[in-house]
Write a protein that holds these residues in place. Structure first.
Motif, PDB file in Angstrom:
ATOM      1  N   GLY A 323      75.359 -37.552 -38.361  1.00 26.98           N
ATOM      2  CA  GLY A 323      75.151 -38.995 -38.337  1.00 26.98           C
ATOM      3  C   GLY A 323      75.062 -39.486 -36.903  1.00 26.98           C
ATOM      4  O   GLY A 323      74.888 -38.702 -35.961  1.00 26.98           O
ATOM      5  N   ALA A 334      72.652 -34.222 -27.303  1.00 28.05           N
ATOM      6  CA  ALA A 334      73.639 -33.139 -27.322  1.00 28.05           C
ATOM      7  C   ALA A 334      72.864 -31.832 -27.283  1.00 28.05           C
ATOM      8  O   ALA A 334      72.284 -31.415 -28.287  1.00 28.05           O
ATOM      9  CB  ALA A 334      74.500 -33.235 -28.570  1.00 28.05           C
TER      10      ALA A 334
ATOM     11  N   LEU B 178      67.553 -29.979 -33.894  1.00 31.94           N
ATOM     12  CA  LEU B 178      68.167 -29.302 -35.043  1.00 31.94           C
ATOM     13  C   LEU B 178      68.410 -30.266 -36.194  1.00 31.94           C
ATOM     14  O   LEU B 178      68.565 -29.831 -37.333  1.00 31.94           O
ATOM     15  CB  LEU B 178      69.498 -28.655 -34.637  1.00 31.94           C
ATOM     16  N   ASP B 179      68.476 -31.542 -35.894  1.00 29.76           N
ATOM     17  CA  ASP B 179      68.643 -32.509 -36.985  1.00 29.76           C
ATOM     18  C   ASP B 179      67.323 -33.170 -37.351  1.00 29.76           C
ATOM     19  O   ASP B 179      67.302 -34.248 -37.935  1.00 29.76           O
ATOM     20  CB  ASP B 179      69.769 -33.521 -36.700  1.00 29.76           C
ATOM     21  N   PRO B 312      67.629 -26.461 -29.611  1.00 30.00           N
ATOM     22  CA  PRO B 312      69.075 -26.488 -29.867  1.00 30.00           C
ATOM     23  C   PRO B 312      69.694 -27.803 -29.407  1.00 30.00           C
ATOM     24  O   PRO B 312      70.545 -27.816 -28.527  1.00 30.00           O
ATOM     25  CB  PRO B 312      69.589 -25.289 -29.071  1.00 30.00           C
ATOM     26  N   VAL B 313      69.237 -28.859 -30.023  1.00 30.52           N
ATOM     27  CA  VAL B 313      69.565 -30.223 -29.612  1.00 30.52           C
ATOM     28  C   VAL B 313      69.937 -31.010 -30.858  1.00 30.52           C
ATOM     29  O   VAL B 313      69.344 -30.801 -31.917  1.00 30.52           O
ATOM     30  CB  VAL B 313      68.321 -30.864 -28.930  1.00 30.52           C
ATOM     31  N   LEU B 314      70.924 -31.882 -30.729  1.00 32.93           N
ATOM     32  CA  LEU B 314      71.261 -32.794 -31.829  1.00 32.93           C
ATOM     33  C   LEU B 314      71.172 -34.214 -31.308  1.00 32.93           C
ATOM     34  O   LEU B 314      71.657 -34.528 -30.219  1.00 32.93           O
ATOM     35  CB  LEU B 314      72.658 -32.479 -32.372  1.00 32.93           C
ATOM     36  N   LEU B 315      70.536 -35.077 -32.096  1.00 29.36           N
ATOM     37  CA  LEU B 315      70.325 -36.458 -31.654  1.00 29.36           C
ATOM     38  C   LEU B 315      71.110 -37.463 -32.489  1.00 29.36           C
ATOM     39  O   LEU B 315      71.597 -38.454 -31.966  1.00 29.36           O
ATOM     40  CB  LEU B 315      68.828 -36.796 -31.671  1.00 29.36           C
ATOM     41  N   GLY B 316      71.185 -37.251 -33.797  1.00 26.77           N
ATOM     42  CA  GLY B 316      71.987 -38.132 -34.633  1.00 26.77           C
ATOM     43  C   GLY B 316      71.299 -39.423 -35.042  1.00 26.77           C
ATOM     44  O   GLY B 316      71.742 -40.093 -35.976  1.00 26.77           O
TER      45      GLY B 316
END
Lengths: 384, 384
Positions: A323, A334, B178-179, B312-316
């Motif tokens: 989320g 991230a 990744l998301d 390999p990144v997450l943003l949300g």
């Protein structure tokens, strides 16, 4: 043998022949160490004894809490074969301990045995156990450190992290579609990834100390959180099962069935949670879900490694894997560093690691990880 | 050599020695064929001539529209070296054509040259050009088909699809976190993936006939849609640039700058769009964005292959790579079969392909793909 990159040359040795023999012995010691359990409070250590000509004469490794340390195992192996360890060179993956546990310090054992030289891959950062090299040198033994240090660090990655930071190494498991969804719009999610990816995830469960989910996942999915073999049986090692959140775990939940001990932590403060798990000697925590817990961990920079199982599937709707992280622009993403990529059937596993140092807010300045000889002293079947 | 799986054994040959020589020659013919351009209206074909003892004596491949076919090139090579092709065995990756283009049919050329035997990997499904094997057999030449057929099909994948279905092979490129997000909440997206992934995507652009975006992407990102080398230069081949949607492309858009011809199709009906592109002899269409166009293509089952570059990144938060596909439950997910996984720096590329047959609604029952000798006859710099 472990799959290690080309190591560094040994320093401070007598010459190329000895250098080669020591490096070769260290590779063997690392391979021996890797035969020990990856879970548990103690580090995995291997030891090879070389005669003055550089030939291996005995070896040993640590088989887990309650069993002899690697150095003691190697010395015992030598003696059981009628070999006098006096004058030998000990090649050991971790600096010999200098503290009194159930047995005496390994440094003293090496001194008493008359070992002439010690080669170490990784120095022991544990303030309780460290000092072994100094003890050995004070006894006149030549000690070098740093032989195949990178491989040694990799083997001890989780344990070293726990000792250095005072909290468990946190691996976040994600299993998503290509559009980052963990379920379809109606909530169905079995299965996004295929059987090979799921079997792989179970082998990881069998390697960690604890596995955590939030109460939401515990209630919605009723998971067992066991480490299962392909035929559905239980691996010998079952991780501690940790449920985070205030809602009670139902009496008939699978989490109360066969498997590891159940620990229900009603904490929401992740620093407190990780501290509690550190007190229980959890070195490696696997977090499996769901989006709420993943989001909280990422938002507090608590994730050390991501295991992302990605399926060649597009859903277009349904819950996303994380989320809102408070990230508004791409530069603040991230971002992790890919360590390994493995194809598992139709799916791919990306293993990616932290790129920034651990933040202080999650670091315990007084590491709670004495290196032990004995079994973990705390109870492992309680609910708080 | 192409990276091909273990092939089938040759059927209907004189014996193991000849069989081995023919298979070896077919591998060489496939490697030769792969030297031809992967874009363009014509298939890539290679040909090796063997003497009666099974030894290669000449070879050739098709270098693109307007140049000799592979069989003609091999026969010419033989003659230029003073070798009489009479009695030779022709090993050719695609069934020799039987139609009159700028030159005469290859089947007639082989007959006139006195070739004794022909081995083919893949039969020609093109109704205009097919019939070569029958022509050869009628002239008394022994013809076998199916030697390394899987490798031949893989090499000609896009062309065979276009001939069989009457529409281009559609590759959908995705570049996501990744998301599953393609940009952060503020719209910034440079860069989610790293330089190796971006460089790889440019090599794909240089291999396709056309590249498509929607007008939304054209206006928001002002892309050039050129195929660029690592140093920023243009590859020799530049794909046709296709913009789908009703909004006009601004006069100062990068899409009007150096690069391939620009085609603006105000169509919303994807069957019509693909039909128009088929008429222009587009065999392989690369679709690069954005979510609106990707969603439309997926919703109409028009995607033959997905190229997913995953970082390999997450943003949300931020836009997801595809919108609502009308999928409500996991069993209805748009599922592809992974063909290849490649690590590109920190990112991974998953190449995944259609698992279901092409639906009729998108298939032109009258394939519009004559196999040509000449240059494409239609203009390539227009706007509609």
């Amino acid at each position: 043998m472990i799959n290690a990159p080309q190591g560094r040359a040994v320093q401070h040795t007598a010459g190329p022949a000895v250098s080669t023999a020591v490096e070769s012995a260290m590779r063997r010691a690392l391979a021996l160490a890797a035969q020990g359990p990856s879970h548990g409070p103690n580090p995995r250590v291997g030891c090879v004894l070389l005669d003055p000509g550089g030939r291996p004469v005995a070896e040993g490794f640590h088989r887990g809490a309650g069993t002899p340390h690697a150095e003691a195992a190697a010395l015992a192996a030598a003696r059981s074969h009628g070999i006098d360890p006096r004058g030998t060179t000990a090649v050991v993956t971790l600096e010999p301990c200098a503290h009194h546990g159930r047995t005496g310090p390994c440094a003293d054992a090496l001194i008493d045995a008359g070992v002439a030289t010690v080669h170490v891959a990784v120095s022991d950062p544990n303030p309780v156990a460290a000092g072994g090299a100094a003890t050995l040198r004070a006894a006149g033994i030549e000690v070098t450190t740093g032989t195949l240090a990178d491989e040694g660090e990799e083997l001890l990655r989780h344990w070293l992290h726990a000792v250095r930071t005072g909290r468990p190494y946190v691996t976040l498991k994600l299993a998503t579609s290509l559009d980052g969804r963990v379920a379809a719009a109606d909530g169905t999610s079995r299965w996004i990834t295929g059987p090979q990816a799921r079997a792989h995830a179970h082998t990881i469960r069998a390697q960690v100390d604890a596995i955590a989910v939030g109460t939401g996942t515990a209630l919605t999915d009723d998971p067992s959180l066991t480490a299962r073999t392909i035929d559905g049986g239980l691996f010998e090692h079952q991780p501690l099962r940790v449920v985070l959140g205030r809602t009670a775990v139902p009496d008939d939940a699978r989490l109360r069935g066969p498997g590891g001990a159940l620990l229900h932590l009603p904490e929401h403060d992740l620093a407190v949670v990780l501290g509690r798990l550190a007190e229980r000697e959890v070195r490696h925590l696997l977090v499996e879900g769901g989006p709420t817990l993943a989001t909280a961990l990422l938002a507090t920079d608590a994730v050390d490694e991501v295991h992302a199982y990605v399926a060649p599937v597009l859903l277009g709707s349904g819950p996303t894997v994380v989320g809102d992280l408070g990230i508004t622009t791409i530069g603040a993403a991230a971002r992790f560093a890919t360590h390994d990529v493995t194809r598992l059937g139709d799916d791919v596993l990306m293993v990616a690691r932290r790129t920034q140092p651990v933040t202080n807010s999650l670091t315990n300045p007084q590491p709670a990880y004495p290196r032990q000889n004995g079994r973990p002293s705390r109870p492992t079947t309680e609910e708080i």
